[in-house]
Design an enzyme around this catalytic site. Structure first.
Site, mmCIF file in Angstrom:
data_model
loop_
_atom_site.group_PDB
_atom_site.id
_atom_site.type_symbol
_atom_site.label_atom_id
_atom_site.label_comp_id
_atom_site.label_asym_id
_atom_site.label_seq_id
_atom_site.Cartn_x
_atom_site.Cartn_y
_atom_site.Cartn_z
ATOM 1 C CE1 TYR A 1 20.822 55.278 53.115
ATOM 2 C CE2 TYR A 1 21.144 53.016 52.376
ATOM 3 C CZ TYR A 1 21.487 54.354 52.333
ATOM 4 O OH TYR A 1 22.501 54.764 51.495
ATOM 5 C CG HIS B 1 25.738 57.703 43.103
ATOM 6 N ND1 HIS B 1 24.713 58.532 43.496
ATOM 7 C CD2 HIS B 1 26.286 57.217 44.258
ATOM 8 C CE1 HIS B 1 24.633 58.540 44.818
ATOM 9 N NE2 HIS B 1 25.573 57.755 45.311
ATOM 10 C CG ASN C 1 24.415 50.152 47.551
ATOM 11 O OD1 ASN C 1 24.087 50.065 48.714
ATOM 12 N ND2 ASN C 1 24.957 51.247 47.057
ATOM 13 C CE1 TYR D 1 68.833 28.492 46.097
ATOM 14 C CE2 TYR D 1 67.910 30.541 46.954
ATOM 15 C CZ TYR D 1 68.706 29.414 47.117
ATOM 16 O OH TYR D 1 69.363 29.232 48.301
ATOM 17 N NE ARG E 1 68.735 24.354 43.780
ATOM 18 C CZ ARG E 1 69.293 24.827 44.898
ATOM 19 N NH1 ARG E 1 68.963 24.324 46.061
ATOM 20 N NH2 ARG E 1 70.184 25.787 44.850
ATOM 21 C CG PHE F 1 27.800 48.185 50.368
ATOM 22 C CD1 PHE F 1 28.943 48.735 50.947
ATOM 23 C CD2 PHE F 1 26.584 48.414 50.976
ATOM 24 C CE1 PHE F 1 28.878 49.490 52.097
ATOM 25 C CE2 PHE F 1 26.507 49.183 52.144
ATOM 26 C CZ PHE F 1 27.649 49.727 52.694
ATOM 27 C CD GLU G 1 29.265 55.946 51.068
ATOM 28 O OE1 GLU G 1 30.146 56.209 50.230
ATOM 29 O OE2 GLU G 1 28.044 55.952 50.809
#
Length: 497
Positions: A53, A83, A195, A279, A282, A327, A411
């Site tokens: 791959y 991409h 990646n 609060y 404190r 990734f 994905e």
């Protein structure tokens, strides 16, 4: 002393020092050997018939399509080009540089299979401030930050854009000015570049650096407000906190005690009839301390991430490359979301202290002005803090709780961590403004406690404020005062220790 890419351990402090030119970072002969050895393994696999791959196959849902040796280079170039689909305004140049620093460190560990020549070109970009333009939006945080990293590394092949000073130019112009020629990507290199989680990580690093300062500043602002309100220092005694010993809580309690130490103003009302404070005063150790605990957690994870290899596949031998999921941005995404809530709470409790100082109790005039009626005093800046903390609450929706499948279902679970990182930094930007307003309010409240004096550190910070923002007598346009306070915060002008 130099930092050795691929050999030494990065920290938030070291990344920022390298980015600012305060620490030299080099690729040693040891790291070069790691890179070259891994590259030889990739070349062996690329020349073989076995489908591996990302080396001789397509990507994502096309992983079942084997690519010939002749097509390998084109495949890697196509990967970057296809991409690079980010949108929106560019990220800060500092973030682009940090992304490259983190990527060089990962590649030099010798598991990614890219050529040394490619890494040295990225290092040249870093060292010569040749910074690629990267759009903010478009990453889903798995398979890492594909779109932003594609934009980051397009200039390696002569595409994309560089920042030239404060203008954007085509990458070819930047390369020509430095007498560089575009590189041709080879097997595995496009995948090794895009990646990874460096976009998410860079946002975490910048946010952590900023949050560290704001955590300390929130303590200072809280202490000044307590002084103005003439609140008690007893909630910060160590006897209370050692029986519930969270690290952040103990740290904040110690800081609050230090900030109020030897205050004449505190001593002046130690026998008053008030039993306890609200609060937001404190519980400063518990609230600010919880935010510190989240900060420490994110810092721990970010420093693991910046010393990790997060691309895919990971090359182990000349016959084996593991296609896994390093990734995936979830480890950082979830922590960023949690720390966003923690940062937001610094503003939430600060706004409440602002409100208390306006109520006109315990010797303070209403709205911190003696001329109420004709004058509105400090009534309206609290509207601004209310708006900012509500905006931050809306930014606390956790992107990591969502996932939209991509890549035809290959994905099918993604982290959305890039959005988490961006929101984290947006929230911190709003905290700058909220704490600036609280400090302005607190300084005004201190005026009504004179001739009492305060601790040395509070007196010093009071002086810093008064050098930029005078005491409010009659109403005036407060926008300039608020902006001056915000600049003091952004410039980290206050004494925190």
């Amino acid at each position: 002393m130099s930092f050795k890419y691929g050999i030494d351990n990065l920290t938030v402090k070291k990344v920022l020092a390298i980015s600012k030119g305060e620490l030299t970072a080099v690729i040693t002969s040891e790291a070069k050997e790691q890179v070259i050895a891994c590259r030889k393994k990739v070349e062996t696999m690329a020349a073989g018939n076995k489908a591996v791959y990302g080396i001789n196959t397509g990507f994502g849902p096309l992983c079942d399509v084997q690519i010939t040796a002749e097509e390998t280079n084109k495949l890697q170039e196509n990967l970057l080009i296809t991409h690079a689909v980010g949108v929106g305004t560019p990220i800060d140049k500092e973030l682009s540089k940090i992304m490259m620093i983190c990527k060089v460190h990962a590649l030099c560990q010798g598991y990614s299979g890219v050529r040394l020549e490619l890494i040295e070109r990225i290092l040249y970009f870093i060292e010569n401030d040749l910074l690629p333009v990267v759009p903010k939006q478009g990453s889903v945080g798995a398979s890492g930050d594909l779109a932003p990293l594609s934009h980051l590394f397009l200039p390696l092949i002569g595409e994309g854009e560089f920042w030239i000073d404060d203008t954007i130019e085509h990458a070819k112009i930047g390369l020509e000015k430095h007498q560089l020629t575009p590189l041709t990507l080879q097997a595995k290199e496009g995948l090794g570049l895009i990646n990874g989680t460096q976009f998410i990580l860079a946002h975490a690093i910048v946010g952590l650096d900023k949050m560290a300062y704001l955590l300390d500043l929130a303590d200072v602002a809280g202490a000044m407000s307590i002084e103005g309100y003439q609140g008690s220092s007893s909630p910060f005694r160590d006897e209370l906190h050692k029986i519930r010993p969270y690290k952040g809580t103990i740290e904040v309690a110690e800081r609050m005690f230090m900030l109020l130490y030897k205050s004449q103003n505190v001593d002046s009302h130690e026998n008053c009839e008030r039993v306890q404070d609200p609060y937001s005063m404190r519980c400063i150790p518990q609230v600010h301390g919880a935010s510190r605990n989240a900060y420490y957690h994110l810092k721990e994870l970010a420093e693991i991430e910046m010393n990790s290899v997060t691309d895919n596949p990971i090359v182990l031998s000349d016959t084996e490359a593991i296609s896994g999921g390093n990734f995936h941005g979830q480890p950082l995404a979830m922590a960023l979301d949690y720390t966003s809530i923690a940062a937001s709470e610094l503003g939430n409790i600060s706004d409440r202290r602002c409100y208390l100082l306006l109520e006109g109790k315990f010797g303070l005039p209403r709205l911190l002005t003696t001329g109420g009626g004709l004058n509105s005093g400090f009534m309206i800046p609290q509207y601004t803090t209310a708006a900012l903390v509500t905006e931050n609450k809306s930014l606390c929706f956790p992107p990591s709780a969502d996932s939209i499948p991509t890549s035809l279902g290959q994905e099918d679970h993604v982290s959305m961590g890039s959005i988490s990182g961006r929101q984290f930094n947006q929230i911190l930007g709003n905290i700058d403004k909220v704490l600036a307003i609280e400090l302005m309010y607190a300084a005004q409240a201190l005026e009504f406690r004179r001739p009492n004096t305060f601790s040395d550190i509070i007196e010093e910070n009071f002086k810093i404020i008064r050098e930029k923002v005078p005491r409010l007598e009659d109403d005036r346009i407060l926008k300039d005062d608020i902006n001056a306070m915000i600049r003091l915060v952004k410039d980290q002008a206050f004494n925190l220790k």
